[in-house]
Write a protein that holds these residues in place. Structure first.
Motif, short mmCIF file in Angstrom:
data_model
loop_
_atom_site.label_atom_id
_atom_site.label_comp_id
_atom_site.label_asym_id
_atom_site.label_seq_id
_atom_site.Cartn_x
_atom_site.Cartn_y
_atom_site.Cartn_z
N LYS A 168 -10.21 -20.71 1.57
CA LYS A 168 -9.05 -21.43 2.13
C LYS A 168 -7.91 -21.57 1.12
N THR A 169 -7.84 -20.63 0.19
CA THR A 169 -6.72 -20.62 -0.77
C THR A 169 -5.46 -20.16 -0.06
N ILE A 170 -5.60 -19.14 0.77
CA ILE A 170 -4.46 -18.63 1.54
C ILE A 170 -4.23 -19.56 2.72
N LYS A 171 -3.00 -20.03 2.87
CA LYS A 171 -2.66 -20.89 4.01
C LYS A 171 -2.42 -20.06 5.26
N ILE A 172 -1.76 -18.89 5.11
CA ILE A 172 -1.50 -17.99 6.22
C ILE A 172 -1.72 -16.56 5.76
N LEU A 173 -2.54 -15.81 6.50
CA LEU A 173 -2.68 -14.37 6.32
C LEU A 173 -2.12 -13.72 7.58
N ALA A 174 -1.06 -12.96 7.43
CA ALA A 174 -0.39 -12.35 8.58
C ALA A 174 -0.45 -10.84 8.48
N GLY A 175 -1.09 -10.20 9.45
CA GLY A 175 -1.12 -8.75 9.54
C GLY A 175 -0.17 -8.30 10.63
N ILE A 176 0.77 -7.43 10.28
CA ILE A 176 1.78 -6.96 11.23
C ILE A 176 1.57 -5.47 11.47
N CYS A 177 1.43 -5.10 12.73
CA CYS A 177 1.29 -3.71 13.14
C CYS A 177 0.07 -3.06 12.45
N GLY A 178 0.28 -2.14 11.52
CA GLY A 178 -0.84 -1.55 10.80
C GLY A 178 -1.67 -2.60 10.08
N GLY A 179 -1.01 -3.61 9.55
CA GLY A 179 -1.73 -4.71 8.90
C GLY A 179 -2.62 -5.47 9.86
N TYR A 180 -2.15 -5.63 11.10
CA TYR A 180 -2.96 -6.25 12.16
C TYR A 180 -4.19 -5.41 12.43
N GLN A 181 -4.02 -4.11 12.53
CA GLN A 181 -5.16 -3.22 12.79
C GLN A 181 -6.20 -3.32 11.68
N MET A 182 -5.74 -3.46 10.43
CA MET A 182 -6.66 -3.56 9.29
C MET A 182 -7.51 -4.83 9.34
N TYR A 209 0.83 -1.20 0.00
CA TYR A 209 0.00 0.00 0.00
C TYR A 209 0.87 1.26 0.00
N PRO A 210 0.27 2.42 -0.23
CA PRO A 210 1.07 3.64 -0.44
C PRO A 210 1.96 4.03 0.74
N ARG A 211 1.52 3.81 1.98
CA ARG A 211 2.30 4.21 3.16
C ARG A 211 2.94 3.00 3.84
N ILE A 212 3.32 2.01 3.06
CA ILE A 212 3.93 0.80 3.60
C ILE A 212 5.16 1.14 4.43
N SER A 213 5.31 0.47 5.57
CA SER A 213 6.47 0.68 6.42
C SER A 213 6.99 -0.66 6.94
N ASN A 214 8.27 -0.69 7.27
CA ASN A 214 8.91 -1.89 7.80
C ASN A 214 8.60 -3.13 6.97
N PHE A 215 8.64 -2.96 5.64
CA PHE A 215 8.43 -4.11 4.75
C PHE A 215 9.58 -5.10 4.84
N LEU A 263 0.16 -8.52 5.30
CA LEU A 263 -0.22 -7.11 5.38
C LEU A 263 0.81 -6.45 6.30
N PRO A 264 1.76 -5.72 5.74
CA PRO A 264 2.86 -5.18 6.56
C PRO A 264 2.44 -3.94 7.32
N GLY A 265 3.42 -3.29 7.94
CA GLY A 265 3.16 -2.07 8.68
C GLY A 265 2.75 -0.93 7.76
N ILE A 303 -3.41 -14.46 11.30
CA ILE A 303 -2.58 -14.02 12.42
C ILE A 303 -2.51 -12.50 12.39
N GLY A 304 -2.66 -11.89 13.56
CA GLY A 304 -2.45 -10.46 13.70
C GLY A 304 -1.51 -10.19 14.86
N THR A 305 -0.55 -9.28 14.68
CA THR A 305 0.42 -9.02 15.74
C THR A 305 1.05 -7.64 15.57
N TYR A 306 1.46 -7.05 16.70
CA TYR A 306 2.25 -5.82 16.66
C TYR A 306 3.76 -6.13 16.63
#
Length: 504
Positions: free
Chosen positions: A329-343, A263-269, A300-302, A432-435
């Motif tokens: 169930k196509t995706i085996k793991i969806l991981a949201g990190i920080c901002g991605g977790y919030q989304m 996404y446009p404001r991607i961080s800590n990729f 989904l990164p920061g 999975i969602g995590t900060y």
């Protein structure tokens, strides 16, 4: 300031190779036995690094400190600018948020204070270290900015540093950009440039030699090195400008497909970096719905502006496509990190308008949480334990977030920390969602995660996967050896000593 011998690396433009050259010189000087530190007075970047005392600096300076074999401090990057939206950035001073400012206000109101902060930070470093490798930003020839700039020739004068100008030949027009940059400098600053390095060269060096000879005769400046392009470098990237060179397309030759949403404001990729080193993984950065296809892992990164990036997901159709792939169930793991977790949650609230005038926005509703954006920032190094594949796995990482997430129902935590928990795992274990940044840098966790996906796909597990920290150390050594082979190091060191003698 007398103790340290400084060397400053500037470039003809962003992404010319300044950060990687500073990293190389930090390693080279450290290998020679000099106590060496990096320094970047002012960094504009969305990739962050957390120091041992829980402060935030630009990730490049943290990596450069690692290359030098030292512990990073905020003196190595006293001012960090993190764009939040168009024409507005969060200003981080010595690792802590100061305020959000527009560019014009920053230039008019902050300059004198910034100059003192930079002077004091460099003075402390110069008293402690023997060599300091200084990184500029953008180009020193940005004539519209030079009257009140805090990161290029102003810093070179402040530190009495010789300057090497780096040009990127891969973009084309390297001699024009080098000559043009030199000609736009004030005479005093032009005299400070001891030579240039031509970076990212490919092909027959003999074909470049007439240009090198012409350049040296025309400018009177020596070409101190022509550094060939280095494939497979695993040193962390400085900023998202490099993502446009990443492919969004799948590679059928690789058994595990990983899509990082850009996404446009991607961080800590850089959270995804360890996967690039894995033999069975293909990592791609995706910003269009049609490019997502059927990945095994979606990250989904920061984000520096979670609300605007969530709107991007919704408007681009990526949000709906991700949800469809999860439901199928196509995706085996969806991981949201920080901002991605919030989304991934039900909603995000922004009562103080830290990111947007929207006070509330619906999330992807894939995890039962709600998030409130706050005015305070959490920055810390963290350790914890994750339950995966029937075992407890110890992990290390770091947290950088402005906001807290709260469960709306009974949830299974993702990480168990000392006295608290972080993140959420859905009932299937696939979302999975995590900060917790840096989660995939933990070798055992990454191995178990990837092998669980291989099992789902009917593939045998891979044991003895890469040790990423060891790979990083090896990369520093390979980078230093590569640059050392192609530059005039004795000449550079002699110039560093001459500048110090002139100062006396």
């Amino acid at each position: 300031m007398a103790k340290a011998l400084p060397l400053m690396i500037q470039g003809t433009h962003s992404d010319a190779g300044k950060s990687i050259m500073v990293t190389a010189f930090c390693r080279i000087f450290a290998q020679q036995g000099f106590c060496t530190a990096p320094f970047k007075s002012q960094n504009m970047a969305l990739n962050s690094y957390i120091t041992l005392d829980g402060k935030e600096i630009g990730r490049a300076q943290g990596v450069q400190a690692e290359a030098a074999g030292i512990v990073a401090t905020t003196d190595m990057n006293p001012i960090l600018i993190k764009p939040t939206r168009d024409n507005e950035s969060q200003i981080v001073l010595h690792g802590e948020p100061y305020k959000n400012m527009e560019a014009s206000n920053y230039r008019s109101e902050f300059y004198e204070r910034g100059l003192k902060i930079i002077h004091d930070s460099y003075t402390r470093l110069a008293e402690k270290y023997e060599r300091i490798v200084i990184e500029g930003a953008g180009s020193p020839a940005e004539v519209n900015l030079n009257a009140r700039e805090l990161v290029n020739m102003r810093v070179a004068r402040l530190t009495n540093s010789p300057v090497i100008l780096v040009g990127d030949i891969e973009r084309g027009g390297v001699f024009a950009s080098l000559v043009g940059t030199l000609q736009l400098l004030d005479p005093e600053d032009r005299d400070r440039v001891i030579g240039v390095i031509i970076n990212k060269f490919r092909g027959d060096i003999a074909l470049l030699e007439p240009g090198v000879k012409w350049f040296e005769e025309y400018t009177g400046k020596p070409v101190l090195g022509v550094v060939p392009y280095m494939d497979g470098l695993t040193v962390d990237s400085e900023d998202s400008v490099i993502l446009d060179r990443r492919t969004p397309y799948q590679n059928p030759a690789k058994e595990i497909d990983i899509a990082v949403i850009q996404y446009p404001r991607i961080s800590n990729f850089t959270d995804a970096d360890p996967f690039f080193a894995e033999p069975d993984c293909h990592v791609r950065f995706v910003k269009k719905r049609e490019h997502l296809k059927n990945p095994d892992i979606v990250i989904l990164p920061g984000s520096k502006n979670t609300i605007e990036d969530l709107q991007f997901l919704q408007q681009s159709g990526l949000a709906d496509e991700i949800k469809n792939l999860c439901h199928n169930k196509t995706i085996k793991i969806l991981a949201g990190i920080c901002g991605g977790y919030q989304m991934l949650g039900q909603m995000i609230e922004d009562p103080h308008e830290m990111e947007s005038r929207l006070h509330r926005i619906d999330g992807l509703a894939l995890l039962p949480i709600r998030t409130t954006i706050s005015t305070t920032k959490t920055t810390m190094l963290s350790t914890g334990s994750i339950r995966l594949c029937g075992e407890n796995i110890q992990v290390e990482g770091y947290e950088i977030h402005m906001g807290e997430s709260y469960p709306l129902a009974e949830c299974v935590p993702f990480i168990y920390l000392d006295g608290r928990c972080d993140g959420v795992v859905d009932e299937t274990g696939s979302i999975i969602g995590t900060y917790f940044h840096g989660i995939f840098h933990n070798d055992l966790f990454r191995e178990r995660l990837l092998n669980s996906i291989r099992t789902m796909k009917g593939l045998p597990p891979i044991t003895n996967r890469v040790c990423f920290n060891a790979l990083q150390e090896q990369a520093f050594d390979e980078l230093a050896a590569h640059v050392r082979r192609h530059i005039e190091l004795p000449f550079i060191e002699e110039k560093m000593k001459q500048f110090q003698l002139k100062a006396k």
